[in-house]
Design a protein around this motif. Structure first.
Motif, PDB file in Angstrom:
ATOM      1  N   ALA A  10       0.864  -1.179   0.000  1.00  0.00           N
ATOM      2  CA  ALA A  10       0.000   0.000   0.000  1.00  0.00           C
ATOM      3  C   ALA A  10       0.899   1.227   0.000  1.00  0.00           C
ATOM      4  N   GLU A  11       0.293   2.386   0.116  1.00  0.00           N
ATOM      5  CA  GLU A  11       1.078   3.617   0.026  1.00  0.00           C
ATOM      6  C   GLU A  11       1.895   3.878   1.278  1.00  0.00           C
ATOM      7  N   ASN A  12       1.339   3.597   2.437  1.00  0.00           N
ATOM      8  CA  ASN A  12       2.008   3.938   3.688  1.00  0.00           C
ATOM      9  C   ASN A  12       2.507   2.730   4.471  1.00  0.00           C
ATOM     10  N   HIS A  13       1.965   1.549   4.182  1.00  0.00           N
ATOM     11  CA  HIS A  13       2.385   0.358   4.919  1.00  0.00           C
ATOM     12  C   HIS A  13       2.206  -0.867   4.022  1.00  0.00           C
ATOM     13  N   HIS A  14       2.796  -1.979   4.448  1.00  0.00           N
ATOM     14  CA  HIS A  14       2.724  -3.224   3.692  1.00  0.00           C
ATOM     15  C   HIS A  14       2.479  -4.366   4.669  1.00  0.00           C
ATOM     16  N   ALA A  27       4.385 -16.607   9.908  1.00  0.00           N
ATOM     17  CA  ALA A  27       4.540 -15.258  10.460  1.00  0.00           C
ATOM     18  C   ALA A  27       3.723 -14.291   9.642  1.00  0.00           C
ATOM     19  N   LYS A  28       3.268 -13.235  10.288  1.00  0.00           N
ATOM     20  CA  LYS A  28       2.627 -12.135   9.594  1.00  0.00           C
ATOM     21  C   LYS A  28       3.039 -10.845  10.290  1.00  0.00           C
ATOM     22  N   ARG A  29       3.201  -9.805   9.527  1.00  0.00           N
ATOM     23  CA  ARG A  29       3.704  -8.552  10.071  1.00  0.00           C
ATOM     24  C   ARG A  29       3.262  -7.403   9.186  1.00  0.00           C
ATOM     25  N   ARG A  30       3.044  -6.247   9.784  1.00  0.00           N
ATOM     26  CA  ARG A  30       2.783  -5.020   9.014  1.00  0.00           C
ATOM     27  C   ARG A  30       4.014  -4.123   9.168  1.00  0.00           C
ATOM     28  N   ILE A  31       4.570  -3.716   8.033  1.00  0.00           N
ATOM     29  CA  ILE A  31       5.782  -2.890   8.047  1.00  0.00           C
ATOM     30  C   ILE A  31       5.464  -1.533   7.434  1.00  0.00           C
ATOM     31  N   SER A  32       6.249  -0.557   7.806  1.00  0.00           N
ATOM     32  CA  SER A  32       6.078   0.792   7.276  1.00  0.00           C
ATOM     33  C   SER A  32       6.805   0.924   5.934  1.00  0.00           C
ATOM     34  N   LEU A  40      13.221  -4.225   8.569  1.00  0.00           N
ATOM     35  CA  LEU A  40      12.435  -5.175   9.350  1.00  0.00           C
ATOM     36  C   LEU A  40      12.000  -6.356   8.494  1.00  0.00           C
ATOM     37  N   LEU A  41      11.620  -6.078   7.250  1.00  0.00           N
ATOM     38  CA  LEU A  41      11.212  -7.150   6.342  1.00  0.00           C
ATOM     39  C   LEU A  41      12.379  -8.092   6.053  1.00  0.00           C
TER      40      LEU A  41
END
Length: 412
Positions: A10-14, A27-32, A40-41
């Motif tokens: 997305a535009e601001n996060h993934h 695992a699942k994670r939301r990164i900036s 982090l990814l």
């Protein structure tokens, strides 16, 4: 353990999801969307076994951007999944039509788990080829934008200033000429154009860069501008003149951008190892050759054979058969930039190559329309280009067009 990664960007996060070969979510994670998020990814991938020798494959719905650039470090395979295909895969896991970003990341990871063999990773093009792609596409966009502005100027002039059309449309490049843009900026209305003196016209032509025939051209323009034409009311004419000045300003900037990008393309393209081979083909100059290289890249393993490249370009026909019905027609799913450059290439080759011209004429005599004959010629020349790039040979006219029976093969 084999691990697969899916990223819903997305535009601001993934959103990131990782699954094993059994489909178990690891695992699942939301990164900036910044450097910290990318680090982090990469750390998350390393925690689950990502190494330079055995990188974890990643599926994402885009092929460009900083996130993709971070993922393409090393030899990691990155799969750009078409969003329409991803939507079809989503229906395999549920009929409620629910949708979420973490769920989409999981769907992308499962696409690689089940059907990675059916998808193609991003090509391993060199940085030089990718830089040429950026410049060539930007230059092509600038040319298209310039033509759109020329069309807008022409449409406006038809409404109130037909003298300008008579003065410049018959010339090469028409309203995009520097002379046309300079004169129209100096005299944006028929009234102001009719008042231009010969010294003023000569000065405008010199500012535009003209060096020869200035006196004759100034006299011609004065006669055209002072001829009898229909006119709009004075207030309306002045308003349209202001609109024309604004459009001409945009057109000037577009012309400068296209020229500067063309110079950058030429400087980059001539340094590429494939440039000599591409330029040896009839009809391919620096700009058109750079556009072709930009779309096919320099990863020699990208296409298994010439048929793959022809299908990617959209020059090879596609067969649709069901029961007793069978239809052979042109492709609608293709690289639109490559087929656009390809038609220009085929058209230019008609004058530069006797073999290409003879091939085209035989196809027309065989019953093909103009576009069909051009597509057939392009299909053959793309095959020749693939062969020359793979074998590192220059184009040879005598070997390229030798068999008339091949020319008469049925193709769309």
């Amino acid at each position: 353990m084999t691990v697969f990664c899916g990223i819903d960007w997305a535009e601001n996060h993934h959103d990131v999801a990782m699954v094993d070969e059994a489909g178990q979510l690891l695992a699942k994670r939301r990164i900036s969307d910044d450097a910290a998020g990318y680090r982090l990814l990469l750390d998350l991938l390393a925690e689950h076994g990502d190494t330079p020798e055995q990188p974890i494959p990643v599926a994402i719905e885009t092929s460009r951007g900083l996130l993709v650039a971070a993922l393409r470090t090393g030899k990691r395979p990155v799969f750009a999944i078409n969003p329409l295909a991803a939507a079809r895969y989503r229906d395999r896991h549920g009929v409620s039509r629910k949708k979420s970003d973490p769920g989409d990341a999981l769907v992308l990871a499962n696409i690689l788990r089940t059907d990675m063999h059916a998808h193609r990773p991003l090509p391993a093009d060199t940085d030089q080829a990718r830089a040429i792609a950026v410049l060539a596409r930007a230059q092509q966009d600038a040319v298209w934008n310039r033509q759109q502005l020329v069309n807008q100027v022409r449409s406006l002039l038809r409404e109130y200033y037909p003298a300008a059309l008579d003065a410049f449309l018959g010339k090469q490049f028409g309203l995009a000429r520097a002379e046309a843009r300079t004169v129209l900026a100096a005299a944006p209305t028929p009234a102001s154009a009719a008042q231009l003196s010969l010294p003023q016209l000569r000065a405008a032509l010199r500012r535009a860069g003209r060096q020869r025939g200035i006196d004759a051209e100034a006299e011609r323009l004065r006669q055209v501008f002072r001829a009898d034409y229909a006119r709009q009311p004075s207030a309306v004419e002045d308003a349209m003149g202001h609109q024309l000045v604004a459009l001409v300003g945009q057109l000037n900037a577009s012309c400068v951008a296209a020229d500067e990008l063309a110079e950058a393309v030429e400087a980059q393209f001539r340094q590429h190892p494939d440039a000599e081979i591409i330029l040896s083909f009839p009809g391919l100059g620096v700009q058109l050759g750079a556009r072709v290289l930009a779309e096919i890249g320099d990863d020699r393993t990208r296409f298994a054979d010439a048929r793959g490249l022809k299908a990617y370009a959209g020059s090879a026909p596609v067969t649709r058969a069901s029961g007793k019905k069978r239809h052979v027609g042109r492709r609608f799913i293709k690289n639109n930039r490559l087929i656009t450059a390809g038609f220009l290439w085929a058209f230019s080759a008609l004058r530069a190559s006797p073999g290409a011209d003879a091939h085209y004429r035989r196809r027309r005599e065989h019953g093909d329309w103009h576009a069909q004959a051009q597509r057939h010629l392009l299909n053959r020349m793309i095959g020749q280009l693939h062969h020359c790039l793979q074998t590192r040979q220059l184009f040879d006219e005598d070997h390229a067009f030798t068999s008339s029976s091949t020319d008469l093969a049925v193709a769309a």
